[in-house]
Design a protein around this motif. Structure first.
Motif, PDB file in Angstrom:
ATOM      1  N   TYR A 159      10.348 -23.579 -40.815  1.00 58.28           N
ATOM      2  CA  TYR A 159      11.806 -23.250 -40.857  1.00 58.28           C
ATOM      3  C   TYR A 159      12.320 -22.757 -42.255  1.00 58.28           C
ATOM      4  O   TYR A 159      11.885 -23.170 -43.314  1.00 58.28           O
ATOM      5  CB  TYR A 159      12.970 -24.416 -40.663  1.00 58.28           C
ATOM      6  N   GLN A 160      13.080 -21.741 -42.260  1.00 61.41           N
ATOM      7  CA  GLN A 160      13.422 -20.988 -43.519  1.00 61.41           C
ATOM      8  C   GLN A 160      14.997 -21.221 -43.630  1.00 61.41           C
ATOM      9  O   GLN A 160      15.777 -21.061 -42.786  1.00 61.41           O
ATOM     10  CB  GLN A 160      13.079 -19.216 -43.485  1.00 61.41           C
ATOM     11  N   PRO A 161      15.220 -21.796 -44.718  1.00 61.38           N
ATOM     12  CA  PRO A 161      16.816 -22.014 -44.967  1.00 61.38           C
ATOM     13  C   PRO A 161      17.686 -21.047 -44.828  1.00 61.38           C
ATOM     14  O   PRO A 161      17.265 -19.765 -45.142  1.00 61.38           O
ATOM     15  CB  PRO A 161      16.942 -22.355 -46.528  1.00 61.38           C
ATOM     16  N   ILE A 162      18.857 -21.103 -44.231  1.00 63.54           N
ATOM     17  CA  ILE A 162      19.855 -20.094 -43.742  1.00 63.54           C
ATOM     18  C   ILE A 162      21.015 -20.284 -44.639  1.00 63.54           C
ATOM     19  O   ILE A 162      21.466 -21.467 -44.824  1.00 63.54           O
ATOM     20  CB  ILE A 162      20.278 -20.271 -42.375  1.00 63.54           C
ATOM     21  N   GLY A 163      21.685 -19.211 -45.211  1.00 66.71           N
ATOM     22  CA  GLY A 163      22.952 -19.180 -45.698  1.00 66.71           C
ATOM     23  C   GLY A 163      23.889 -19.110 -44.903  1.00 66.71           C
ATOM     24  O   GLY A 163      24.458 -18.111 -44.255  1.00 66.71           O
ATOM     25  N   TRP A 164      24.378 -20.426 -44.031  1.00 70.28           N
ATOM     26  CA  TRP A 164      25.128 -20.510 -43.228  1.00 70.28           C
ATOM     27  C   TRP A 164      26.658 -19.710 -43.278  1.00 70.28           C
ATOM     28  O   TRP A 164      27.402 -19.124 -42.528  1.00 70.28           O
ATOM     29  CB  TRP A 164      25.404 -21.803 -42.762  1.00 70.28           C
ATOM     30  N   LEU A 165      27.157 -19.827 -44.435  1.00 76.37           N
ATOM     31  CA  LEU A 165      28.508 -19.246 -45.041  1.00 76.37           C
ATOM     32  C   LEU A 165      28.265 -17.891 -45.441  1.00 76.37           C
ATOM     33  O   LEU A 165      29.301 -17.071 -45.619  1.00 76.37           O
ATOM     34  CB  LEU A 165      29.294 -20.224 -45.731  1.00 76.37           C
ATOM     35  N   ALA A 166      27.112 -17.351 -45.663  1.00 79.76           N
ATOM     36  CA  ALA A 166      26.948 -16.060 -46.305  1.00 79.76           C
ATOM     37  C   ALA A 166      26.411 -15.124 -45.384  1.00 79.76           C
ATOM     38  O   ALA A 166      26.066 -13.911 -45.736  1.00 79.76           O
ATOM     39  CB  ALA A 166      25.898 -16.106 -47.464  1.00 79.76           C
ATOM     40  N   ASN A 167      26.134 -15.378 -44.212  1.00 80.43           N
ATOM     41  CA  ASN A 167      25.905 -14.671 -43.096  1.00 80.43           C
ATOM     42  C   ASN A 167      26.930 -14.140 -42.289  1.00 80.43           C
ATOM     43  O   ASN A 167      27.442 -14.879 -41.602  1.00 80.43           O
ATOM     44  CB  ASN A 167      24.923 -15.247 -42.165  1.00 80.43           C
ATOM     45  N   ARG A 168      27.184 -12.881 -42.258  1.00 82.45           N
ATOM     46  CA  ARG A 168      28.454 -12.439 -41.421  1.00 82.45           C
ATOM     47  C   ARG A 168      28.280 -12.695 -39.849  1.00 82.45           C
ATOM     48  O   ARG A 168      29.394 -12.649 -39.246  1.00 82.45           O
ATOM     49  CB  ARG A 168      28.311 -10.739 -41.560  1.00 82.45           C
ATOM     50  N   ASP A 169      27.052 -12.728 -39.251  1.00 82.63           N
ATOM     51  CA  ASP A 169      26.990 -13.148 -37.976  1.00 82.63           C
ATOM     52  C   ASP A 169      27.183 -14.420 -37.388  1.00 82.63           C
ATOM     53  O   ASP A 169      27.534 -14.734 -36.538  1.00 82.63           O
ATOM     54  CB  ASP A 169      25.673 -12.701 -37.396  1.00 82.63           C
ATOM     55  N   ILE A 170      27.198 -15.482 -38.389  1.00 85.14           N
ATOM     56  CA  ILE A 170      27.218 -16.944 -38.068  1.00 85.14           C
ATOM     57  C   ILE A 170      28.391 -17.700 -38.862  1.00 85.14           C
ATOM     58  O   ILE A 170      28.742 -18.643 -38.418  1.00 85.14           O
ATOM     59  CB  ILE A 170      25.779 -17.519 -38.136  1.00 85.14           C
ATOM     60  N   ALA A 171      29.071 -17.052 -39.774  1.00 80.99           N
ATOM     61  CA  ALA A 171      29.635 -17.684 -40.682  1.00 80.99           C
ATOM     62  C   ALA A 171      31.088 -18.158 -40.045  1.00 80.99           C
ATOM     63  O   ALA A 171      31.460 -19.301 -40.101  1.00 80.99           O
ATOM     64  CB  ALA A 171      30.470 -16.650 -42.043  1.00 80.99           C
ATOM     65  N   LEU A 172      31.648 -17.333 -38.949  1.00 78.54           N
ATOM     66  CA  LEU A 172      32.981 -17.740 -38.347  1.00 78.54           C
ATOM     67  C   LEU A 172      32.599 -19.024 -37.375  1.00 78.54           C
ATOM     68  O   LEU A 172      33.507 -19.710 -37.178  1.00 78.54           O
ATOM     69  CB  LEU A 172      33.250 -16.684 -37.607  1.00 78.54           C
ATOM     70  N   LEU A 188      40.928 -24.684 -44.707  1.00 77.69           N
ATOM     71  CA  LEU A 188      39.316 -24.751 -44.687  1.00 77.69           C
ATOM     72  C   LEU A 188      38.703 -23.585 -44.888  1.00 77.69           C
ATOM     73  O   LEU A 188      37.686 -23.373 -45.435  1.00 77.69           O
ATOM     74  CB  LEU A 188      38.959 -25.247 -42.992  1.00 77.69           C
ATOM     75  N   ILE A 189      39.198 -22.533 -44.111  1.00 80.32           N
ATOM     76  CA  ILE A 189      38.623 -21.137 -44.399  1.00 80.32           C
ATOM     77  C   ILE A 189      38.694 -20.487 -45.917  1.00 80.32           C
ATOM     78  O   ILE A 189      37.688 -20.156 -46.215  1.00 80.32           O
ATOM     79  CB  ILE A 189      39.172 -20.031 -43.614  1.00 80.32           C
ATOM     80  N   TRP A 190      39.487 -20.764 -46.396  1.00 80.06           N
ATOM     81  CA  TRP A 190      39.679 -20.420 -47.892  1.00 80.06           C
ATOM     82  C   TRP A 190      38.908 -21.011 -48.721  1.00 80.06           C
ATOM     83  O   TRP A 190      38.370 -20.559 -49.817  1.00 80.06           O
ATOM     84  CB  TRP A 190      41.254 -20.529 -48.390  1.00 80.06           C
ATOM     85  N   VAL A 191      38.902 -22.202 -48.713  1.00 77.71           N
ATOM     86  CA  VAL A 191      37.829 -23.015 -49.333  1.00 77.71           C
ATOM     87  C   VAL A 191      36.232 -22.907 -49.327  1.00 77.71           C
ATOM     88  O   VAL A 191      35.624 -22.686 -50.039  1.00 77.71           O
ATOM     89  CB  VAL A 191      38.150 -24.587 -49.390  1.00 77.71           C
ATOM     90  N   LEU A 192      36.101 -22.705 -47.987  1.00 72.08           N
ATOM     91  CA  LEU A 192      34.593 -22.488 -47.646  1.00 72.08           C
ATOM     92  C   LEU A 192      34.153 -21.008 -47.800  1.00 72.08           C
ATOM     93  O   LEU A 192      33.119 -20.849 -48.660  1.00 72.08           O
ATOM     94  CB  LEU A 192      34.566 -22.873 -46.185  1.00 72.08           C
ATOM     95  N   THR A 193      34.806 -19.779 -47.600  1.00 71.24           N
ATOM     96  CA  THR A 193      34.513 -18.570 -47.659  1.00 71.24           C
ATOM     97  C   THR A 193      35.714 -17.666 -48.291  1.00 71.24           C
ATOM     98  O   THR A 193      35.243 -16.614 -48.844  1.00 71.24           O
ATOM     99  CB  THR A 193      34.021 -18.076 -46.325  1.00 71.24           C
ATOM    100  N   ALA A 194      36.749 -18.002 -48.371  1.00 69.94           N
ATOM    101  CA  ALA A 194      37.815 -17.031 -49.034  1.00 69.94           C
ATOM    102  C   ALA A 194      37.920 -15.802 -48.023  1.00 69.94           C
ATOM    103  O   ALA A 194      38.182 -15.002 -48.432  1.00 69.94           O
ATOM    104  CB  ALA A 194      37.422 -16.968 -50.479  1.00 69.94           C
TER     105      ALA A 194
END
Length: 320
Positions: A169-182, A256-262
């Motif tokens: 498994y390769q670590p994923i940037g869950w909040l940095a990936n446009r496809d999965i951040a939402l 929640l959205i602003w603190v996590l990803t702005a």
């Protein structure tokens, strides 16, 4: 003597009726004074902190104003046209609708299932109730900070667990990936709020007479049939209420959205409230931000009035 007694009694009764009639306006005034005494403080606070700011926002939205100095640059409805023509605001509306739809299709059914599991016969249900409801007690900021550590690509809890379970498994940037951040943010929203809906459903289940369900089972109905034709229809008023709360909460989601990803990455998690803050307040464009706020308020108000008149009116009438 006998003929005078009824006359005297009639006279006394007439005097009492006149006295009562004279006292009635005074009692009415006292009642109105008592009602006003309790209503006026709340009405003043409601007017000062809700009605007046809404009217001010509507007025400010007609100006190109940075929040400093007098209102001089009148632009009419140009701010509203600019908002609806802005591609990022269109994305923000779409994201708000996606979160709303996912809440109705995933969050609420999950809450119903958990309420059915822990509400009645599950051993240790009091423990599970506390565990499932606990996330709702946390503030939104605390919740966002917790999930920042969970989603951290460099040794966060989620990547660590998946790396332990999944080979290679390769670590994923869950909040940095446009496809999965939402989707990642929606998971946080569900974790935070489904406990509230679960408690509401549990309260609705407790108000259902179990003898009705038992009689259906005795008549040969299966558990699925009892759930479909007995439990869920009797739970319908609570379901309609949670739908109402879920939609309004999703449309106004912000902290929640602003603190996590702005709103990032690249505005992929931007919603209407975060858009208003970024392009209005943070950019010192309060006239434009006020127009966006009015749009959000109008959407929520239209839904609220329409839903209550079309769906929830039966609950107000006392029918399911």
């Amino acid at each position: 003597m006998g003929s005078r007694a009824p006359t005297r009694f009639r006279f006394i009764a007439r005097e009492q009726a006149v006295a009562a009639a004279a006292q009635r306006p005074q009692a009415r005034k006292e009642q109105l004074f008592t009602i006003a005494l309790f209503l006026i403080p709340g009405a003043v606070i409601y007017t000062l902190f809700l009605i007046v700011p809404m009217l001010q926002a509507g007025y400010y939205s007609l100006f190109d104003w940075n929040g400093l100095g007098p209102l001089t640059d009148f632009v009419g409805f140009n701010n509203y046209e600019r908002a609806f023509q802005h591609s990022i605001f269109q994305t923000a509306i779409l994201n708000s609708l996606i979160i709303t739809a996912l809440s109705l299709l995933i969050q609420l059914p999950l809450a119903i299932m958990l309420a059915l599991m822990v509400g009645r016969k599950l051993p240790g249900r009091f423990f599970f109730r506390s565990i499932f409801f606990m996330p709702y007690v946390f503030s939104e900021i605390i919740t966002a900070i917790i999930w920042t550590f969970v989603y951290n690509p460099g040794g966060g809890l989620l990547n660590t667990v998946l790396g332990t379970i999944v080979p290679g498994y390769q670590p994923i940037g869950w909040l940095a990936n446009r496809d999965i951040a939402l989707i990642a943010i929606f998971i946080v929203i569900t974790w935070k709020y489904f406990g509230l809906h679960m408690i509401l459903y549990m309260a609705g289940l407790q108000s259902i007479n179990t003898e009705i369900e038992e009689s259906a089972r005795i008549d040969g109905a299966s558990e699925l049939q009892v759930l479909r034709y007995m439990t869920l229809p009797l739970l319908a008023p609570t379901i309609r209420l949670t739908i109402y709360l879920s939609v309004l909460g999703s449309l106004n989601q912000f902290v929640l959205i602003w603190v996590l990803t702005a709103g990032g990455p690249a505005n992929s998690t931007q919603v209407m409230a975060s858009y208003m803050f970024r392009f209005g307040i943070k950019s010192f464009n309060l006239g434009y931000g006020s127009a966006v706020a009015v749009i959000i308020f109008a959407i929520a108000l239209i839904f609220s009035i329409g839903y209550q008149r079309a769906i929830m009116h039966r609950d107000y009438a006392g029918t399911a």
